[in-house]
Motif scaffolding. Structure first.
Motif, PDB file in Angstrom:
ATOM      1  N   GLY A 251       4.450 -10.077  -4.402  1.00 58.57           N
ATOM      2  CA  GLY A 251       3.405 -10.399  -5.362  1.00 58.57           C
ATOM      3  C   GLY A 251       2.166  -9.533  -5.288  1.00 58.57           C
ATOM      4  O   GLY A 251       1.224  -9.770  -6.043  1.00 58.57           O
ATOM      5  N   ARG A 252       2.149  -8.539  -4.397  1.00 62.60           N
ATOM      6  CA  ARG A 252       0.997  -7.659  -4.262  1.00 62.60           C
ATOM      7  C   ARG A 252       1.402  -6.227  -4.573  1.00 62.60           C
ATOM      8  O   ARG A 252       2.445  -5.748  -4.128  1.00 62.60           O
ATOM      9  N   ALA A 253       0.561  -5.520  -5.355  1.00 62.57           N
ATOM     10  CA  ALA A 253       0.839  -4.146  -5.746  1.00 62.57           C
ATOM     11  C   ALA A 253       0.115  -3.188  -4.805  1.00 62.57           C
ATOM     12  O   ALA A 253      -1.072  -3.370  -4.500  1.00 62.57           O
ATOM     13  N   HIS A 254       0.859  -2.157  -4.357  1.00 60.84           N
ATOM     14  CA  HIS A 254       0.296  -1.167  -3.447  1.00 60.84           C
ATOM     15  C   HIS A 254       0.564   0.227  -4.007  1.00 60.84           C
ATOM     16  O   HIS A 254       1.688   0.527  -4.428  1.00 60.84           O
ATOM     17  N   ALA A 255      -0.437   1.088  -3.996  1.00 61.58           N
ATOM     18  CA  ALA A 255      -0.289   2.460  -4.460  1.00 61.58           C
ATOM     19  C   ALA A 255       0.250   3.334  -3.334  1.00 61.58           C
ATOM     20  O   ALA A 255      -0.233   3.259  -2.204  1.00 61.58           O
ATOM     21  N   LEU A 256       1.251   4.169  -3.655  1.00 62.27           N
ATOM     22  CA  LEU A 256       1.815   5.109  -2.690  1.00 62.27           C
ATOM     23  C   LEU A 256       1.098   6.444  -2.852  1.00 62.27           C
ATOM     24  O   LEU A 256       1.622   7.405  -3.413  1.00 62.27           O
TER      25      LEU A 256
END
Length: 368
Positions: A251-256
């Protein structure tokens, strides 16, 4: 802008003359020409506004000079009426024709783009995928967004990129880059070499006399991101000046975000430091990876606020792939109030459970 203001400037000049001591000058023909000039640069609404301004000036000057009842005044009013009606009809016809030509050119451009950009396969090895491409609703020129996903002996390889500029030059560059990727992705062991093939193909095309205009040759570049999803629970990335992909996990978005940013394709002279290597990130069963073009994150609201993609992903995390992309589409349209100014392309990838061959969502449910 200057041409559109000319009819109103002419009307104001006539008003100044009529209210000055040199009001004996004949200004009726100049005033009658006002709607005709407006018809050349504005649509029917602008032409009507110019005619209304000319009428207001005529009434004002006739009253100020106490010229009511003279043949000249009524002749000016009749001439203004005839020219105004004719100008509105002409303006409407010109606008209709231009819109028809614009729509035809746009249909051809969009058709060319659709031939080059095909939907990605829904199932490829350890992932399930979906894609979305939106063409901006303004202008006759489509943008240079590109994307592709292929299943290779080395895993699932994907590319997403954006060519600087619009129109035929951009479409030509898209075709060149995608052609190089589709070929190299199946035969090159190293992911960096796949990117190098795309760069070399663009350089060869730019060297062909007449392939691109001088502005494109001087200022053109292509941002690109290539991703590889092997059987292991990781994703490998080569990023050349493109917005970083996002991983949705629990449920959490992370930028690569790349640790060593590199310039876009076409700007290789700016590369310094050690040779480029893929960067590896965890990509676990149940994770969701989104690759996208800058048309998504640079979409602005009427209040000039950028679209918040991570928050939009988190709000839609419980949806399956097609519905997830559809929800992002709807949020994007609501944010911009339906006025996209740049093309949008997205690839969505879900990591499958390695043993069961199923997808596990953030809530722990199995999705076939």
């Amino acid at each position: 802008m200057l041409a559109q203001s000319l009819p109103f400037a002419l009307a104001l000049a006539v008003l100044g003359i009529e209210l000055s001591p040199v009001h004996d000058l004949v200004t009726g023909p100049l005033l009658i020409a006002t709607p005709a000039l407006a018809a050349l640069t504005m649509g029917p609404t602008g032409t009507l506004c110019a005619a209304a301004v000319a009428l207001a000036v005529s009434v004002t000057t006739a009253t100020y000079n106490q010229a009511w009842g003279t043949p000249q005044v009524y002749g000016n009013f009749l001439g203004l009426l005839v020219v105004s009606v004719a100008s509105v009809i002409l303006s409407n016809a010109v606008r209709t024709r231009r819109q028809s030509e614009l729509d035809q050119v746009r249909r051809i451009a969009v058709a060319a783009q659709e031939v080059i950009l095909r939907p990605v396969p829904t199932r490829m090895g350890p992932v399930r995928a979906a894609s979305l491409c939106l063409v901006a609703g303004t202008g006759a020129q489509v943008g240079g967004d590109l994307y592709e996903a292929v299943h290779t002996p080395y895993g699932v390889r994907m590319i997403v990129g954006d060519v600087r500029g619009k129109g035929l030059n951009a479409i030509r560059a898209v075709a060149v880059a995608l052609g190089a990727f589709r070929e190299a992705a199946h035969y090159e062991d190293e992911l960096v070499e796949v990117m190098n093939h795309c760069s070399a193909a663009l350089r060869r095309e730019a060297a062909v006399p007449g392939a691109f205009n001088q502005e494109v040759l001087m200022e053109g570049f292509v941002t690109a991101l290539i991703a590889q999803v092997p059987d292991k629970p990781v994703v490998q990335l080569i990023n050349r000046g493109h917005p970083p992909p996002l991983v949705l996990r629990q449920g959490r978005a992370h930028a690569l975000t790349p640790t060593s940013p590199r310039p876009p394709l076409g700007l290789e002279d700016l590369i310094t430091g050690p040779p480029e290597k893929p960067e590896t990130y965890p990509f676990l069963p149940g994770d969701r990876l989104l690759l996208y073009t800058d048309g998504v994150i640079e979409a602005r609201s009427p209040g000039n606020d950028f679209f918040r993609l991570p928050e939009a992903m988190e709000a839609a995390h419980g949806l399956a792939r097609p519905e997830f992309l559809g929800e992002l589409h709807q949020q994007l349209l609501r944010h911009t109030e339906g006025r996209l100014t740049d093309d949008v392309a997205m690839i969505l990838v879900d990591r499958l459970d390695e043993e069961a061959g199923t997808q596990v969502d953030a809530a722990g449910r199995l999705l076939r």
